[in-house]
Design a protein around this motif. Structure first.
Motif, PDB file in Angstrom:
ATOM      1  N   LEU A   1       0.853  -1.176   0.000  1.00  0.00           N
ATOM      2  CA  LEU A   1       0.000   0.000   0.000  1.00  0.00           C
ATOM      3  C   LEU A   1       0.894   1.233   0.000  1.00  0.00           C
ATOM      4  CD1 LEU A   1      -2.601  -1.167   2.655  1.00  0.00           C
ATOM      5  CD2 LEU A   1      -2.806  -1.221   0.192  1.00  0.00           C
ATOM      6  N   ALA A   2       0.667   2.097  -0.971  1.00  0.00           N
ATOM      7  CA  ALA A   2       1.462   3.308  -1.061  1.00  0.00           C
ATOM      8  C   ALA A   2       0.750   4.425  -0.318  1.00  0.00           C
ATOM      9  CB  ALA A   2       1.666   3.698  -2.516  1.00  0.00           C
ATOM     10  N   SER A   3       1.514   5.279   0.270  1.00  0.00           N
ATOM     11  CA  SER A   3       0.933   6.426   0.956  1.00  0.00           C
ATOM     12  C   SER A   3       0.263   7.335  -0.051  1.00  0.00           C
ATOM     13  CB  SER A   3       2.037   7.162   1.707  1.00  0.00           C
ATOM     14  OG  SER A   3       1.868   8.547   1.588  1.00  0.00           O
ATOM     15  N   ALA A   4      -0.805   7.982   0.368  1.00  0.00           N
ATOM     16  CA  ALA A   4      -1.502   8.878  -0.550  1.00  0.00           C
ATOM     17  C   ALA A   4      -0.607  10.052  -0.923  1.00  0.00           C
ATOM     18  CB  ALA A   4      -2.781   9.386   0.100  1.00  0.00           C
ATOM     19  N   GLY A   5       0.304  10.402  -0.039  1.00  0.00           N
ATOM     20  CA  GLY A   5       1.160  11.552  -0.283  1.00  0.00           C
ATOM     21  C   GLY A   5       2.336  11.235  -1.183  1.00  0.00           C
TER      22      GLY A   5
ATOM     23  N   GLU B   1       6.663   6.800  -2.761  1.00  0.00           N
ATOM     24  CA  GLU B   1       7.850   6.134  -2.235  1.00  0.00           C
ATOM     25  C   GLU B   1       7.555   5.419  -0.933  1.00  0.00           C
ATOM     26  OE1 GLU B   1      10.742   5.984  -3.990  1.00  0.00           O
ATOM     27  OE2 GLU B   1       9.338   6.834  -5.439  1.00  0.00           O
ATOM     28  N   ARG B   2       6.577   5.943  -0.217  1.00  0.00           N
ATOM     29  CA  ARG B   2       6.298   5.348   1.085  1.00  0.00           C
ATOM     30  C   ARG B   2       5.384   4.151   0.901  1.00  0.00           C
ATOM     31  NH1 ARG B   2       4.016   8.878   5.435  1.00  0.00           N
ATOM     32  NH2 ARG B   2       3.892   6.832   6.407  1.00  0.00           N
TER      33      ARG B   2
ATOM     34  N   ARG C   1      -4.141   5.494  -2.296  1.00  0.00           N
ATOM     35  CA  ARG C   1      -3.531   6.023  -3.497  1.00  0.00           C
ATOM     36  C   ARG C   1      -4.129   5.426  -4.758  1.00  0.00           C
ATOM     37  NH1 ARG C   1       0.738   8.971  -4.251  1.00  0.00           N
ATOM     38  NH2 ARG C   1       1.548   9.062  -6.369  1.00  0.00           N
ATOM     39  N   ASN C   2      -4.378   4.129  -4.683  1.00  0.00           N
ATOM     40  CA  ASN C   2      -4.867   3.434  -5.862  1.00  0.00           C
ATOM     41  C   ASN C   2      -6.378   3.348  -5.841  1.00  0.00           C
ATOM     42  OD1 ASN C   2      -2.936   2.428  -7.769  1.00  0.00           O
ATOM     43  ND2 ASN C   2      -1.975   1.501  -5.975  1.00  0.00           N
ATOM     44  N   VAL C   3      -7.025   4.369  -6.310  1.00  0.00           N
ATOM     45  CA  VAL C   3      -8.477   4.348  -6.340  1.00  0.00           C
ATOM     46  C   VAL C   3      -8.902   4.465  -7.795  1.00  0.00           C
ATOM     47  CG1 VAL C   3     -10.566   5.481  -5.590  1.00  0.00           C
ATOM     48  CG2 VAL C   3      -8.591   5.420  -4.087  1.00  0.00           C
ATOM     49  N   THR C   4      -9.753   3.554  -8.216  1.00  0.00           N
ATOM     50  CA  THR C   4     -10.287   3.647  -9.568  1.00  0.00           C
ATOM     51  C   THR C   4     -11.756   3.958  -9.443  1.00  0.00           C
ATOM     52  OG1 THR C   4      -8.738   1.946 -10.207  1.00  0.00           O
ATOM     53  CG2 THR C   4     -10.496   2.444 -11.752  1.00  0.00           C
ATOM     54  N   GLU C   5     -12.162   5.144  -9.871  1.00  0.00           N
ATOM     55  CA  GLU C   5     -13.575   5.441  -9.780  1.00  0.00           C
ATOM     56  C   GLU C   5     -13.999   6.179 -11.033  1.00  0.00           C
ATOM     57  OE1 GLU C   5     -14.562   8.113  -6.650  1.00  0.00           O
ATOM     58  OE2 GLU C   5     -12.661   9.139  -6.772  1.00  0.00           O
ATOM     59  N   PRO C   6     -15.259   6.023 -11.364  1.00  0.00           N
ATOM     60  CA  PRO C   6     -15.731   6.693 -12.568  1.00  0.00           C
ATOM     61  C   PRO C   6     -15.902   8.183 -12.305  1.00  0.00           C
ATOM     62  CG  PRO C   6     -17.516   5.509 -11.539  1.00  0.00           C
ATOM     63  CD  PRO C   6     -16.306   5.265 -10.709  1.00  0.00           C
ATOM     64  N   LEU C   7     -15.239   8.993 -13.076  1.00  0.00           N
ATOM     65  CA  LEU C   7     -15.422  10.440 -13.005  1.00  0.00           C
ATOM     66  C   LEU C   7     -15.869  10.870 -14.389  1.00  0.00           C
ATOM     67  CD1 LEU C   7     -12.210  11.534 -11.102  1.00  0.00           C
ATOM     68  CD2 LEU C   7     -14.528  11.436 -10.211  1.00  0.00           C
ATOM     69  N   CYS C   8     -16.988  11.509 -14.468  1.00  0.00           N
ATOM     70  CA  CYS C   8     -17.461  11.868 -15.792  1.00  0.00           C
ATOM     71  C   CYS C   8     -18.359  13.080 -15.692  1.00  0.00           C
ATOM     72  CB  CYS C   8     -18.240  10.703 -16.402  1.00  0.00           C
ATOM     73  SG  CYS C   8     -19.605  10.180 -15.395  1.00  0.00           S
ATOM     74  N   ARG C   9     -18.621  13.696 -16.823  1.00  0.00           N
ATOM     75  CA  ARG C   9     -19.505  14.847 -16.802  1.00  0.00           C
ATOM     76  C   ARG C   9     -20.527  14.724 -17.913  1.00  0.00           C
ATOM     77  NH1 ARG C   9     -16.235  19.552 -16.160  1.00  0.00           N
ATOM     78  NH2 ARG C   9     -15.972  19.664 -18.399  1.00  0.00           N
TER      79      ARG C   9
ATOM     80  N   LEU D   1       6.399  -4.875   6.752  1.00  0.00           N
ATOM     81  CA  LEU D   1       6.461  -5.143   5.281  1.00  0.00           C
ATOM     82  C   LEU D   1       5.731  -6.110   4.260  1.00  0.00           C
ATOM     83  CD1 LEU D   1       9.172  -7.275   5.400  1.00  0.00           C
ATOM     84  CD2 LEU D   1       8.468  -5.860   7.252  1.00  0.00           C
ATOM     85  N   GLU D   2       5.685  -6.230   3.182  1.00  0.00           N
ATOM     86  CA  GLU D   2       5.319  -7.256   2.153  1.00  0.00           C
ATOM     87  C   GLU D   2       4.702  -7.052   0.775  1.00  0.00           C
ATOM     88  OE1 GLU D   2       6.200 -10.150   3.093  1.00  0.00           O
ATOM     89  OE2 GLU D   2       6.204  -8.484   4.259  1.00  0.00           O
ATOM     90  N   ASN D   3       4.456  -8.132   0.041  1.00  0.00           N
ATOM     91  CA  ASN D   3       3.652  -8.155  -1.216  1.00  0.00           C
ATOM     92  C   ASN D   3       3.068  -9.447  -1.741  1.00  0.00           C
ATOM     93  OD1 ASN D   3       4.576  -8.138  -3.924  1.00  0.00           O
ATOM     94  ND2 ASN D   3       5.515  -6.297  -3.752  1.00  0.00           N
TER      95      ASN D   3
END
Lengths: 998, 372
Positions: free
Chosen positions: A839-843, A846-847, A914-922, A978-980
């Protein structure tokens, strides 16, 4: 005429789904709404999708877009009407329910009389008219949803103008159709079930024209000029009527035909008439098939002049419409570009401008379950090279016949380009593996791999027979790819592994088949080498009572570009493969069934190891789950194909029955005990006994794992293989793998290094080795291709074993317990899936933090630190009743996950901020009316029926958004982090197997 | 304040089988006031009373902080013993005539490795047929009531020692509802109940659990709000060392329990009466629980085998000595939980925790996995 045809959706049997109905819109200047019973919507231009959720749990029966205004009307089966508004928030469009309305009952009449049968939003956008069961037509203003009582048209008023000989004292029946006059919006064409069609002038409340039809009416359509109408009927016929001046009565249609006559036909449920510049008008209708011979087909017929195509779908036709340019000049032609058909299981678009009317490949909404999904697997960060090759073989596989663009193009996709390429692989019951682009919001089909052609099955024969029969009249054309029927369930895919660096893939199936495949850009003709591995190892006293193994086809076979099999390993007995893993650097594949596991060197093409894990008392393991299938005669099977319900109804059955299956399970356990008779009186009860070694199916191999680590001593590391079983046993083998150059000379050897018996005997769900820094070991080739840091081989390694009940970290090479977390003892839930995710930090990217993600049988997701196993956070994800959803869940390496919320739809969730997939549309809407009064806040005050929740489906869960509940309970562990990737997620549980066998 | 105390006594089964205990080992947990421990004679009387052995001469010992078994036979070493309680004091009682004096002294409690390996060799037993009847390892605890002094009178915390017995736990649970007193009056709340005891099962044979007893906790974790399936899974996950807190359906038995412990002299009266403070010694429960966690590791040093056979061979017997019992390190001031206070030759020191059942039984249980 800015009036895109509304799409009426009937969304399935009421009450059949546990999900509340959801409502979906796709949008834009041209917006085509669609509704699903449950599940995420994907509409409009690719990436444009909006979701709303009714507060009520009733089923959505109709959905109408109010042209150009960003409003949507939905009708539920509780007879309430709901108005939805597309509103903009931070530049993105959302869907919100603003108002709801119910027709007041009429005193002295049954409530059924006001049941709404027809909804027609008027082109002007100020009114909607509702036709009812009782024959009355009501007018309701928009957007306030107030009933204009003085405008209501009761059937009595119409009957006054009807001649006595037609009236005969009979009622007109329910309103079947209301259509606006294409030129004069104040005129409405109203059709009643009995067959009477009326042209009604609203402003003057005068009957302009009566069409005295005597055939039961199903639907009506205008010819664009307004000079004629077409009506369709329950006898499978349609009639064309001429419309002339005022005050006329027409007894006879201009033309009447039963297209699929002369034998009795089924009703034509909907008909459209579209004018076309290039020739004859299109007449498009659904149904009307000859009752006796083709009454079970789901067809839409397209007729233009003498050209007829009978589009034959595999599931029920729900609705269809044509796409044409919104503005048709007066006296011009409609020139429909495409026909869009919604059937129960998929959405199909037909190109009407290209001769032959080919289908337009859908950029989304491809039916995932065209054959039932049996397993899935996610590959993150796919290298560009492999991606391009897969895309290219996929394109060669299905050359586009239509050059037309996807006709549904409303809205604007605002989502960012995906940062990495994600591949979702689904294995299916018919032996296919489908490759989906899962990088963005919608799943896009890339490539389909079939494995059935390697085996001798009888399905090819059947298909050729069917083909021959279909050359005749009517001119059927198979459309759509939903095909839930599998002729041989042994072909079903159980496990998939793909090495993204070498493009090697292993596909393992229900009859113990393990296929090693390699991606090739060229077609090829070669023989597949076949090996069998005896997993019983001459154990006496066992007889396999299940299905036979699949017979491979002999001789060289032709393979198109794509993944081509090189080796077929068949397990004996041919039980379903329960675990598979691949090490492309060592050229090894390991596989397991309910009887044992094996290791195969696919370079030298010989078996390295076979090990039986079967407990001597386990008789259940010898019962193949499919043992009943082979006893069915072929003819019987074919007749089943016809009547077999789609997978959707199968799922409903599953949900409905799950409580009772638990009862059965409990009863079965009771029966074992042969308790006293009064026990039968007691309610559901559960037996409390520890797991024992001779529980049935204890030998099922649940996970397999390769690692380069320290197994025998702390000084030398080397290749190892690990296997975990249903009874809590772990076997570790040290492997002697020759160096790359010597592969062909020396054989791989495997030496048993360790055996671990977990005392709690719970099934081992996953095994992973952590390096000296506590990070998971990288995948094969990841380091040599500079894609991962080399593992720390200096510090001491440790091993993480996850069972259904607890997680435990052991030291290596001397195995002693370091830390553990007893999840079941603390929480009462059991582990279903685990994965090591980073899980990567939202900021900062690297973290990174490596965590253990765990999905439980209650549908909760828990996150633990690794290797200290401290609980971090947990939240609800899947309903615990959704057993198939929980079983289908896959985690990605970066903290997202997929699970099936219905047989046809994957839901994506994210554990990562950080990894969010969401529909953004107009959706750009040009409202004709001032809608400031409709801002959500005001409307909340105005309308008590406002939505409590509007659920966007594609990104439910970053931890920040959810009330993060920390799981209680003491933690005993030291420290580290740690891990993956733990890609071995056990897909089956003993309970599921038992259910299946039951 | 109260010092949770603990004794365990170990009797030869012949004459002492009474009431709830079918085997020789009995455990009692009670409290003493640390600041006023009283005199040794009072304590001795209390022990005799607690174990209902008023006329039996016993030797009293305790384990000190170094793990040594030391005697208690006068006021001085009694006070010393009480002062070392941390907060539990573990006291061992042996019958005088059977006592093994050599058991006392330095390192006595850490000799268990040898003890264990002796025990693990089944043939050793066969050489000494005369001790078959009364050896302590023949008497494993099967159940006990614990934490009597910290639970409300209406509750009972029962520990079932499943490990190593052939008997099934032998009970079933069901959903039900119980009536609770709340600020709004009586309220029906869902609960989990024992629905059935299997005849001859462990649960029934202890007599401590009965049909319709409400299950309140499983190994220190409350079950309220959990579904039947969750509670089932929790119990199975803890089944090798199951501690169930129940509200017995028949509350009259509580009185019997109180009357047994009441009426003793001095501090024992107050200390053995159930206290009404429901103090969940979660840590204690966790700590004790560890003993069931001994996964078996078999290290292999064998020859490379292409395809090893799974069937047990004669080698497997020899390999038994390679079984290493893993144990967790000391927690909560306890002795390492897997230590076995069992001296084979003397045979009179109590077994503090369940030990993997030695002998042919364990061979048979684990035989399938030994494939060396």
């Amino acid at each position: 005429m800015p009036n895109p045809t509304p799409l009426l959706l009937h969304a399935g049997a009421p009450g059949a789904s546990a999900h509340p109905p959801q409502l979906c819109v796709a949008g834009g200047g041209r917006v085509y709404p669609r509704c699903f019973f449950d599940g995420p919507p994907r509409y409009g231009a690719p990436g444009v999708e909006l979701t709303g959720l009714h507060k009520e749990t009733a089923t959505v029966t109709q959905l109408h877009f109010l042209p150009g205004q960003g409003w949507l009307l939905s009708l539920l089966d509780d007879n309430t009407l709901h108005l939805w508004e597309v509103c903009q928030k931070e530049g993105c469009s959302h869907l919100e329910e603003t108002r709801s309305f119910g027709l007041p009952g009429r005193p002295g009449c049954s409530p059924g009389i006001t049941r709404v049968t027809v909804v027609l939003p008027m082109a002007a956008g100020a009114m909607v008219c509702l036709g009812t069961e009782g024959g009355a037509v009501y007018f309701v203003t928009l957007p306030t949803l107030t009933l204009l009582e003085d405008k209501t048209l009761f059937p009595d008023e119409i009957l006054q103008s009807v001649p006595d000989d037609y009236r005969c004292g009979k009622a007109l029946g329910p309103v079947e159709s209301i259509q606006e006059h294409p030129q004069n919006v104040s005129r409405l064409l109203i059709g009643y079930s009995r067959g009477l069609v009326v042209l009604w002038e609203q402003s003057t409340r005068v009957v302009q024209h009566l069409f005295l039809g005597n055939q039961q009416l199903e639907s009506l359509a205008w010819e664009q000029s307004g000079k004629s109408i077409v009506s369709s009927h329950s006898d499978g016929g349609y009639m064309v009527w001429a419309v002339s001046g005022t005050g006329q009565r027409t007894q006879q249609p201009v033309m009447s035909t039963i297209p699929y006559g002369p034998f009795p036909c089924k009703a034509i449920s909907k008909i459209l008439w579209r004018t076309c510049e290039s020739g004859n008008p299109f007449i498009i209708f659904s149904g009307g098939m000859p009752r006796a011979s083709y009454g079970d087909r789901h067809c839409v017929s397209v007729l233009q002049g003498q050209t007829l195509a009978t589009l034959d779908f595999t599931s029920r036709v729900i609705d269809f419409f044509t796409v044409q340019s919104a503005e048709v000049p007066g006296g011009g032609f409609e020139n429909p570009r495409a026909l869009v058909v919604l059937v129960e299981e998929e959405l199909v678009a037909i190109d009407l401008q290209t001769p032959g009317w080919p289908t337009i490949p859908a950029p989304y909404l491809a039916p995932l379950h065209s054959s039932a999904i049996t397993c899935s697997c996610h590959v993150s960060n796919v290298p560009l090279k492999l991606w391009e090759r897969i895309v290219s073989v996929g394109e060669q596989q299905s050359p586009r016949q239509s050059s037309a663009a996807w006709p549904i193009d409303g809205g604007k996709n605002l989502a960012q380009e995906p940062t990495q390429r994600g591949l979702l692989l689904t294995g299916h019951e018919d032996g296919t593996v489908r490759f989906w682009d899962a990088s963005g919001v919608s799943l896009k089909p890339l490539y389909k791999l079939g494995t059935a052609n390697i085996f001798q099955t009888d399905c090819e024969h059947n298909d050729s027979l069917n083909q021959a029969g279909e050359e005749e009249w009517p001119p059927f054309r198979k459309v759509g790819c939903f095909d839930p029927y599998s002729d041989d369930p042994r072909l079903g895919v159980q496990k998939i592994v793909l090495c993204k660096y070498t493009a090697k893939m292993v596909v393992a199936g229900t009859a113990g088949q393990v296929l090693v495949m390699e991606l090739s850009d060229e077609k090829s003709e070669h023989a597949v080498s076949v090996a069998t591995v005896d997993l019983l190892q001459d154990r006496e006293g066992f007889t396999w009572k299940g299905h036979d193994r699949l017979a491979p086809r002999n001789g060289p076979l032709h393979f198109p570009p794509g993944f081509q099999p090189s080796v077929l390993v068949q397990c004996v007995p041919p039980a379903a493969v329960t675990a598979v893993t691949l090490h492309s650097e060592w050229n090894l594949v390991a596989f397991g069934t309910s009887h044992g596991f094996g290791l195969f060197d696919y370079y030298r093409r010989n078996p390295v190891l076979a090990r039986c894990t079967l407990h001597p008392n386990d008789s259940l393991a010898m019962e193949g789950p499919l043992s009943r299938v082979k006893s069915l005669k072929k003819s019987l099977r074919q007749s089943f194909r016809r009547i077999r319900k789609s997978r959707v109804s199968g799922k409903k059955r599953l949900n409905a029955n799950s409580p009772s299956s638990k009862v059965q399970e409990a009863n079965a356990q009771l029966a074992e005990q042969a308790g006293p008779p009064e026990v039968e009186m007691t309610p559901v009860q559960r037996r409390i006994e520890p797991r024992s070694a001779d529980d049935s199916l204890s030998g099922v191999v649940r996970c397999l794992y390769f690692a380069d680590t320290f197994l025998r001593d702390a000084a030398h590391h080397g290749p190892t293989m690990w296997a975990g079983t249903n009874s809590g046993s772990v076997f570790a083998y040290a492997l002697e793998v020759p160096s790359q150059e010597k592969f062909s000379e020396r054989a791989v050897e495997a030496v048993l290094g360790k055996e671990i018996q977990l005392m709690h005997r719970a099934p081992v769900v996953a095994i992973a080795v952590l390096d000296g820094r506590g990070n998971p070991l990288p995948e094969p080739y990841e380091v040599s291709r500079d894609l991962a840091k080399a593992p720390d081989m200096q510090g001491s390694h440790s091993m993480l074993i996850s069972s259904e009940e607890q997680f435990k970290v052991f030291t290596l090479p001397k195995v002693s317990a370091k830390t553990k977390f007893k999840l079941t003892a603390h929480e009462g839930c059991r582990v279903r899936k685990v994965a090591l995710v980073s899980l990567a930090s939202a900021g900062s990217e690297e973290r990174l933090e490596n965590c253990l993600a765990c999905l439980t049988n209650l549908g909760d997701i828990h996150i633990f630190t690794v290797p200290s196993l401290r609980p971090q956070v947990h939240y609800n994800c899947i309903r615990k009743e959704d057993i198939s959803g929980i079983a289908s869940c896959v985690f990605t390496k970066h903290g997202q996950g997929f699970y099936l919320i219905s047989p046809s739809e994957f839901e994506r969730f994210s554990l990562s901020a950080r990894n969010v997939t969401e529909p953004l549309c107009r959706l750009e809407v040009a409202r004709l009316q001032d809608t400031s009064c409709l801002s959500p806040a005001t409307s909340l005050a105005l309308c008590p029926g406002c939505p409590q929740s509007l659920l966007s489906l594609d990104s439910p869960g970053s931890p920040e958004e959810h009330p993060a509940a920390f799981s209680p309970g003491p933690i005993d562990s030291p420290n580290s982090s740690l891990e993956n990737p733990l890609d071995t997620t056990g897909d089956i549980t003993v309970e599921e197997v038992k259910d299946f066998l039951a | 304040h109260l010092v949770p105390g603990k004794t365990s006594s170990n009797f030869r089964g012949k004459t002492q089988l009474t009431g709830l205990y079918h085997f020789g080992a009995e455990f009692r947990r009670f409290s003493l006031e640390r600041s006023k421990p009283g005199k040794f004679e009072e304590f001795y009387g209390l022990l005799q009373h607690v174990h209902k052995i008023p006329n039996v001469d016993v030797l009293v010992g305790y384990t000190d902080i170094h793990g040594d078994l030391l005697p208690i036979n006068n006021d001085d070493n009694y006070h010393k013993a009480v002062s070392t309680a941390n907060p539990l004091l573990r006291i061992f009682i042996q019958r005088k005539e059977d006592a093994d004096y050599s058991a006392f002294g330095t390192d006595t409690m850490t000799r268990k490795k040898n003890v264990l390996s002796n025990v693990l060799r089944p043939d050793n037993h066969k050489k000494k047929p005369h001790i078959v009847i009364s050896m302590p390892q023949d008497f494993r605890p099967v159940s006990s009531i614990i934490d009597v002094d910290i639970l409300p009178e209406t509750h009972r915390r029962v520990r079932l020692y499943k490990y190593g017995t052939d008997k099934p736990l032998g009970f079933y649970i069901r959903d039900g509802s119980s009536v609770r007193v709340t600020p709004h009056g009586l309220e029906k709340v869902p609960g989990i109940f024992i629905s059935r005891l299997v005849p001859g099962g462990l649960a029934q044979s202890t007599g401590l659990l009965a049909v319709n007893d409400e299950v309140l906790e499983v190994n220190g974790i409350e079950v309220s709000g959990k579904s039947l399936d969750q509670v089932t899974d929790m119990m199975i996950a803890n089944s090798r060392n199951l501690i169930i807190t129940v509200r017995p359906a028949n509350q009259r038995n509580n009185v019997v329990r109180n009357s047994r412990t009441s009426g003793s002299s001095g501090q024992s009266t107050e200390s053995s009466l159930p206290s009404s403070t429901p103090n969940l010694l979660g840590g204690v429960l966790q700590g004790e629980e560890e003993s069931d966690e001994e996964d078996i590791i078999i290290e292999d040093s064998g020859e490379p085998q292409q395809i090893p056979k799974a069937a047990p061979t004669s080698e497997s017997i020899e390999s038994l000595s390679q079984i290493e019992l893993l144990h967790e390190s000391t927690q909560n001031g306890f002795l390492p939980s897997s230590e076995v206070n069992l001296n084979h030759s003397a045979g009179s020191i109590s077994m503090e925790y369940e030990v993997p059942e030695p002998g042919p039984k364990s061979l048979e249980e684990d035989g399938t996995i030994i494939t060396l």
